[in-house]
Design a protein around this motif. Structure first.
Motif, PDB file in Angstrom:
ATOM      1  N   TYR A 112      -1.610   1.900 -18.093  1.00 19.57           N
ATOM      2  CA  TYR A 112      -1.583   3.066 -17.189  1.00 19.57           C
ATOM      3  C   TYR A 112      -0.200   3.705 -17.134  1.00 19.57           C
ATOM      4  O   TYR A 112      -0.068   4.923 -17.087  1.00 19.57           O
ATOM      5  N   GLY A 113       0.844   2.866 -17.132  1.00 19.64           N
ATOM      6  CA  GLY A 113       2.199   3.415 -17.098  1.00 19.64           C
ATOM      7  C   GLY A 113       2.458   4.263 -18.333  1.00 19.64           C
ATOM      8  O   GLY A 113       2.978   5.378 -18.237  1.00 19.64           O
ATOM      9  N   ILE A 114       2.064   3.745 -19.484  1.00 18.62           N
ATOM     10  CA  ILE A 114       2.369   4.446 -20.734  1.00 18.62           C
ATOM     11  C   ILE A 114       1.562   5.744 -20.862  1.00 18.62           C
ATOM     12  O   ILE A 114       2.072   6.766 -21.293  1.00 18.62           O
ATOM     13  N   ILE A 115       0.305   5.707 -20.451  1.00 18.72           N
ATOM     14  CA  ILE A 115      -0.525   6.909 -20.679  1.00 18.72           C
ATOM     15  C   ILE A 115      -0.290   8.009 -19.650  1.00 18.72           C
ATOM     16  O   ILE A 115      -0.529   9.176 -19.925  1.00 18.72           O
ATOM     17  N   PHE A 128       5.895   4.618 -13.036  1.00 13.25           N
ATOM     18  CA  PHE A 128       5.166   3.355 -12.834  1.00 13.25           C
ATOM     19  C   PHE A 128       5.576   2.347 -13.906  1.00 13.25           C
ATOM     20  O   PHE A 128       5.750   1.164 -13.626  1.00 13.25           O
ATOM     21  N   PHE A 129       5.775   2.840 -15.129  1.00 14.23           N
ATOM     22  CA  PHE A 129       6.256   1.951 -16.198  1.00 14.23           C
ATOM     23  C   PHE A 129       7.591   1.336 -15.776  1.00 14.23           C
ATOM     24  O   PHE A 129       7.794   0.121 -15.909  1.00 14.23           O
ATOM     25  N   CYS A 169      -2.764   1.885 -10.324  1.00 14.68           N
ATOM     26  CA  CYS A 169      -3.690   1.877 -11.465  1.00 14.68           C
ATOM     27  C   CYS A 169      -4.997   2.595 -11.114  1.00 14.68           C
ATOM     28  O   CYS A 169      -5.473   3.436 -11.879  1.00 14.68           O
ATOM     29  N   VAL A 170      -5.572   2.266  -9.968  1.00  9.78           N
ATOM     30  CA  VAL A 170      -6.871   2.880  -9.651  1.00  9.78           C
ATOM     31  C   VAL A 170      -6.707   4.359  -9.300  1.00  9.78           C
ATOM     32  O   VAL A 170      -7.624   5.154  -9.507  1.00  9.78           O
ATOM     33  N   ALA A 195       1.234 -10.210  -2.212  1.00  7.33           N
ATOM     34  CA  ALA A 195       0.176  -9.248  -1.888  1.00  7.33           C
ATOM     35  C   ALA A 195       0.672  -7.806  -1.913  1.00  7.33           C
ATOM     36  O   ALA A 195      -0.035  -6.912  -2.372  1.00  7.33           O
ATOM     37  N   ASP A 196       1.912  -7.602  -1.460  1.00  8.86           N
ATOM     38  CA  ASP A 196       2.431  -6.242  -1.399  1.00  8.86           C
ATOM     39  C   ASP A 196       2.607  -5.665  -2.791  1.00  8.86           C
ATOM     40  O   ASP A 196       2.211  -4.525  -3.058  1.00  8.86           O
ATOM     41  N   LEU A 197       3.208  -6.462  -3.675  1.00  9.60           N
ATOM     42  CA  LEU A 197       3.419  -5.998  -5.046  1.00  9.60           C
ATOM     43  C   LEU A 197       2.067  -5.738  -5.710  1.00  9.60           C
ATOM     44  O   LEU A 197       1.839  -4.679  -6.309  1.00  9.60           O
ATOM     45  N   LEU A 198       1.164  -6.694  -5.567  1.00  4.03           N
ATOM     46  CA  LEU A 198      -0.148  -6.540  -6.197  1.00  4.03           C
ATOM     47  C   LEU A 198      -0.903  -5.340  -5.640  1.00  4.03           C
ATOM     48  O   LEU A 198      -1.510  -4.569  -6.384  1.00  4.03           O
ATOM     49  N   GLY A 199      -0.843  -5.184  -4.323  1.00  5.84           N
ATOM     50  CA  GLY A 199      -1.514  -4.044  -3.693  1.00  5.84           C
ATOM     51  C   GLY A 199      -0.976  -2.737  -4.263  1.00  5.84           C
ATOM     52  O   GLY A 199      -1.741  -1.830  -4.611  1.00  5.84           O
ATOM     53  N   ALA A 200       0.355  -2.657  -4.392  1.00  7.81           N
ATOM     54  CA  ALA A 200       0.970  -1.425  -4.899  1.00  7.81           C
ATOM     55  C   ALA A 200       0.577  -1.185  -6.357  1.00  7.81           C
ATOM     56  O   ALA A 200       0.256  -0.056  -6.754  1.00  7.81           O
TER      57      ALA A 200
END
Ligand SMILES: NC(=O)c1ccc[n+]([C@@H]2O[C@H](COP(=O)([O-])OP(=O)(O)OC[C@H]3O[C@@H](n4cnc5c(N)ncnc54)[C@H](O)[C@@H]3O)[C@@H](O)[C@H]2O)c1
Ligand SMILES: [Zn+2]
Length: 366
Positions: free
Chosen positions: A193-196, A201-202, A229-230, A219-224
């Motif tokens: 997702y970062g690359i495209i 975000f990359f 991505c979504v 959880a915070d990092l994963l949530g972000a």
């Protein structure tokens, strides 16, 4: 991970088929889940590995507002993704008199999610379904966007339909039990997702690479990460639901990746194959003068940092890879379609790379 983390919400905007993606503890989003299923017949579909983690009871409780509640536990793995499984799900629903107002709920990775969506899309000409993804890949990719389907002996995902879920409930807590290899499969898509679509975000992923390299990322990092991505997937899907154009950028790394996966007899994990595919697409883009070497090196460095492979394993021939790529169902008019990076955050779709050029390039990579 802490259960009190905040809830993030992303809207997939598709007119009357719009829906919310909720990211955070399922305990906290169960009210929204309850609204979707209240008073309806609900069929929960999971797999035996997910069942072993002990989450099914909690989810059944969250679904207690259903008028009728059934459970199907599938055999885990891609081999289950068959029309036979779709028949099992729809047959169960028919035997238990599920009506057109019923709702199917997938509590699983991409395999169960794709099957559940497909079964929901065709049962009584279509009932609603909800995704509760349990793998990182399903959380950031397969649970969003409405592609559903099954494999045929002739190939992967050859049957299916577009059927959007009524809601997606992503609880990163579920990732605690995920095997390391499945974690890396998801990370390959995250980096994609970062690359495209999002250079920033990359950079964020690069800055957090050490924390991402661990299964227990907080959880915070994963949530972000999941939210970003979504959000990207939701934007792309909203712009091109049925893949007539833009949506194809999501296949970055996948044309090479699918070929390698197939040649390995599916021993090479999807995430590993896609990681190698993204590196190949980057190097090819450098060769063609549309991408700079420094960025290509950074893609490789990030993939490596999270434990993904970056070069073609020994024993593959350029000609075999090209043959496998030609069989990709996403090609049009017999030409191999590639997604190539132009910068970190921007890709182009092209069918202009000749087979000769591709052969010459791949010959230097194997
Ligand atoms: N619909 C789409 O847009 C889309 C996009 C990408 C991939 N896909 C499909 O998704 C599938 C791959 O999805 P996947 O990687 O999630 O595979 P999967 O569903 O097979 O899950 C991978 C493994 O992890 C196990 N598992 C799942 N959740 C777990 C948990 N919380 N703890 C422990 N183990 C757990 C599963 O039992 C399985 O063994 C493929 O069939 C692919 O075609 C679909
Ligand atoms: Zn993928």
């Amino acid at each position: 991970m802490n259960k009190s983390g905040k809830i993030r919400r992303v809207r997939v905007k598709l007119g009357c088929r719009s829906y919310w993606i909720h990211i955070g503890s399922l305990q906290k989003t169960s009210v929204e889940l309850g609204k979707l299923i209240s008073g309806r017949g609900v069929l929960l579909i999971t797999d035996a590995n997910v069942e072993k983690t002990g989450v099914v009871e909690d989810v059944l409780e969250d679904l207690s507002g259903a008028s009728d509640l059934g459970l199907i536990v599938l055999k885990p793995g891609e081999r289950t993704k068959t029309l036979g499984a779709v028949e099992d799900i729809t047959g169960f629903a028919a035997r238990h008199n599920y009506d057109r107002k019923s709702c199917f709920v997938a509590l699983s990775g991409g395999v169960g999610g794709d099957l559940t969506g497909f079964a929901a899309g065709i049962y009584k000409r279509g009932v609603e379904f909800v995704q509760i993804p349990t793998t990182l890949l399903a959380m950031v990719d397969s649970s969003v966007g409405g592609k559903t389907g099954a494999d045929l002996p002739e190939g992967k995902n050859l049957v299916g339909l577009f059927h959007q879920p009524a809601g997606v409930f992503i609880d990163p807590e579920f990732l605690r039990t995920l095997p390391a290899c499945e974690w890396r499969n998801g990370l390959a898509e995250v980096i994609k997702y970062g690359i495209i679509r999002d250079g920033e975000f990359f950079e964020f992923l690069w800055a957090n690479r050490k924390r991402l390299n661990r299964r227990g990322a907080d959880a915070d990092l994963l949530g972000a990460v999941i939210e970003r991505c979504v959000t990207i997937k939701a934007e792309v899907v909203a712009a091109d639901e049925c893949e007539s154009g833009l949506r194809a950028i999501l296949n970055y790394g996948h044309t090479f990746g699918h070929a390698l996966e197939q040649l390995s007899g599916f021993k090479l994990a999807h995430g590993s194959a896609v990681a190698i595919g993204m590196v190949l697409a980057g190097r090819l883009a450098c060769d063609l003068g549309i991408f700079d070497r420094e960025s290509a090196d950074r893609v490789e460095a990030l993939l490596k940092a999270v434990g993904l492979p970056v070069s073609v394993p020994a024993g593959y021939a350029a000609s075999d890879i090209i043959e496998a790529m030609k069989g990709d169902k996403k090609n049009e008019g017999g030409r191999i379609r590639l997604v190539l990076p132009e910068s970190l955050g921007r890709v182009r779709i092209t069918s202009e790379v000749s087979e000769e050029k591709l052969f010459e390039f791949l010959n230097r990579q194997v």
